[in-house]
Design an enzyme around this catalytic site. Sequence first.
Site, PDB file in Angstrom:
ATOM      1  N   ASP A 102     -13.674  -1.979   3.370  1.00  0.00           N
ATOM      2  CA  ASP A 102     -12.045  -1.745   4.370  1.00  0.00           C
ATOM      3  C   ASP A 102     -13.494  -1.859   5.277  1.00  0.00           C
ATOM      4  OD1 ASP A 102     -10.651  -1.601   6.309  1.00  0.00           O
ATOM      5  OD2 ASP A 102      -9.433  -0.383   4.986  1.00  0.00           O
TER       6      ASP A 102
ATOM      7  N   ASP B  53      -6.956   2.754  -3.131  1.00  0.00           N
ATOM      8  CA  ASP B  53      -7.804   2.948  -1.759  1.00  0.00           C
ATOM      9  C   ASP B  53      -8.036   4.402  -0.968  1.00  0.00           C
ATOM     10  OD1 ASP B  53      -9.312   2.630   1.442  1.00  0.00           O
ATOM     11  OD2 ASP B  53      -7.245   1.631   1.406  1.00  0.00           O
TER      12      ASP B  53
ATOM     13  N   SER C  98       1.142  -1.057   0.012  1.00  0.00           N
ATOM     14  CA  SER C  98      -0.129   0.191   0.294  1.00  0.00           C
ATOM     15  C   SER C  98       1.428   1.172   0.047  1.00  0.00           C
ATOM     16  CB  SER C  98      -0.732  -0.276   1.462  1.00  0.00           C
ATOM     17  OG  SER C  98      -1.531   0.937   1.256  1.00  0.00           O
TER      18      SER C  98
ATOM     19  N   GLU D 213     -11.094   0.598  -3.459  1.00  0.00           N
ATOM     20  CA  GLU D 213     -11.547   0.116  -1.522  1.00  0.00           C
ATOM     21  C   GLU D 213     -12.248   1.436  -0.618  1.00  0.00           C
ATOM     22  OE1 GLU D 213      -7.894  -0.854  -0.469  1.00  0.00           O
ATOM     23  OE2 GLU D 213      -8.281  -1.612   2.218  1.00  0.00           O
TER      24      GLU D 213
ATOM     25  N   LYS E  12      -3.174   4.954  -2.819  1.00  0.00           N
ATOM     26  CA  LYS E  12      -3.951   6.221  -1.892  1.00  0.00           C
ATOM     27  C   LYS E  12      -4.279   6.756  -2.874  1.00  0.00           C
ATOM     28  CE  LYS E  12      -3.813   3.637   2.202  1.00  0.00           C
ATOM     29  NZ  LYS E  12      -5.385   2.410   3.125  1.00  0.00           N
TER      30      LYS E  12
HETATM   31  C1  NPQ Z   1      -6.409   0.853   5.016  1.00  0.00           C
HETATM   32  N1  NPQ Z   1      -4.226   0.874   5.864  1.00  0.00           N
HETATM   33  O1  NPQ Z   1      -6.006  -0.337   4.324  1.00  0.00           O
HETATM   34  C2  NPQ Z   1      -5.533   0.890   6.319  1.00  0.00           C
HETATM   35  C3  NPQ Z   1      -5.293   2.596   6.510  1.00  0.00           C
HETATM   36  C4  NPQ Z   1      -4.211   2.941   7.732  1.00  0.00           C
HETATM   37  C5  NPQ Z   1      -2.065  -0.362   5.027  1.00  0.00           C
HETATM   38  O2  NPQ Z   1      -4.014   0.853   3.640  1.00  0.00           O
HETATM   39  C6  NPQ Z   1      -1.629   3.912  11.800  1.00  0.00           C
HETATM   40  C7  NPQ Z   1      -2.751   3.011  12.108  1.00  0.00           C
HETATM   41  C8  NPQ Z   1      -1.754   4.627  10.490  1.00  0.00           C
HETATM   42  C9  NPQ Z   1      -3.453   2.566  10.808  1.00  0.00           C
HETATM   43  C10 NPQ Z   1      -2.338   5.088   8.199  1.00  0.00           C
HETATM   44  C11 NPQ Z   1      -2.871   0.397   4.778  1.00  0.00           C
HETATM   45  C12 NPQ Z   1      -2.675   4.135   9.772  1.00  0.00           C
HETATM   46  C13 NPQ Z   1      -3.529   3.142   9.908  1.00  0.00           C
HETATM   47  C14 NPQ Z   1      -3.276   4.390   7.076  1.00  0.00           C
HETATM   48  C15 NPQ Z   1      -4.133   2.721   8.641  1.00  0.00           C
HETATM   49  O3  NPQ Z   1      -7.113   1.513   4.704  1.00  0.00           O
HETATM   50 MG    MG Z   2      -8.291   0.474   3.568  1.00  0.00          MG
END
Ligand code: NPQ
Ligand code: MG
Length: 386
Positions: A254, A204, A151, A229, A179
């Site tokens: 999600d 996402d 990601s 996403e 993202k």
């Molecule tokens: C998602 N994660 O899928 C999350 C979002 C996310 C790897 O994209 C601190 C704790 C910071 C949780 C940043 C990825 C964060 C977090 C992003 C979760 O939406």
């Molecule tokens: Mg997500």
Amino acid sequence: MRSEVLNQTVEAVPDRLAIERIELRTVRLPLHEPFETSFGRIDSRLLFLVAVKGGGETGWGEVVAAEEPFYSYETVGTALHVIRDYLAPALLAEPVRDLSELAGRLAPFRGHNMAKAGLELAYMDLVARLKSQSLSQLIGGTRDRIPVGVSLGIQPTLDQLLERVDRYLGLGYQRIKLKIKPGWDIEVVKEVRRRHPDILLSVDANCAYTIADRDHLRQLDEFGLLMIEQPLEHDDLIDHAQLQSGIQTSICLDESITGIGRARQALELGSCRIINIKIGRVGGYSQALKIHDLCYSKGIPVWCGGMLESGIGRAHNIALASLPGFVLPGDISASSRYFARDLIVPEVTVSSDGTVAAPRGPGLGFDVNLDYITSRTETMMRLEPH
Ligand code: NPQ
Ligand code: MG
């Protein structure tokens, strides 16, 4: 000889397991580089570790909540409060029969799924260790290598993003997830796709759009994305169903999938065609397994999401993603994707074919580096039955 072995097993995991102590730690690790999403940016990760002791062993879990309530309403602070004042006393009150009995005991406390999951994870690691089984074995995993993707956060410049895309493809990652947010979406995806016509590519939005952006989002259809996403609100299913009916690209939910009930409703409404399962977001293994089984029975692909976990949460993700329904690459990167040094030994590594190995050792299958954890600990709390 055989009966001795069996007796030992029976003794090691009694019908009802008394929890003797729970330890809660917060541990801060710096990130290699800031991670930015549509909801904000962080430079370091305050990790929340849970250790559960019983039967002469220790099980480890992680509460994946962030410091601030942007991804979800839970934070490290709310989870500390809810575990200390409600969930831990319920767990310590009497011996635990099994996962579903534990889940039932936590269920009366509304919400706070990440806090509940922290306890379920530690409990399951403990049970697996007492049974000398890997977590993957304990939950019925069928795969010993897990396909993984990465990601990539929003970057200051497109060039910086393109460099990271190249870097992670070079390391073998099987899928790139970008993202996105308004102003960092169509043009960015267009350029990444132009340079890499054949890769598995997804985006996402972390809830950055509304149904009024339907025509805007439809522009993504021409890039052959694996999925979009969570484009819309965190608790929405209806607008997502409307959006899904009007675009070709599969929607993956999600934030909206907080448990088995929401998963069932999303599939009935047609709100998505793919589900991202995060053990923390859904409240632990009990719910994650149910959502997996439902999707598997319906042929709905699932994959394991990530929350910038330490190796402890990461190891649980690997075990979960070894289940047969996890057919798409997970956000389960190498430890080194985020941290200079992880809390487990060995660290999680991604091989050049873009997979991580599901370890065979008992429980998590990794050693927890207590010395390093202690050196990075900000707060520590011990809870015992009274
Ligand atoms: C998602 N994660 O899928 C999350 C979002 C996310 C790897 O994209 C601190 C704790 C910071 C949780 C940043 C990825 C964060 C977090 C992003 C979760 O939406
Ligand atoms: Mg997500």
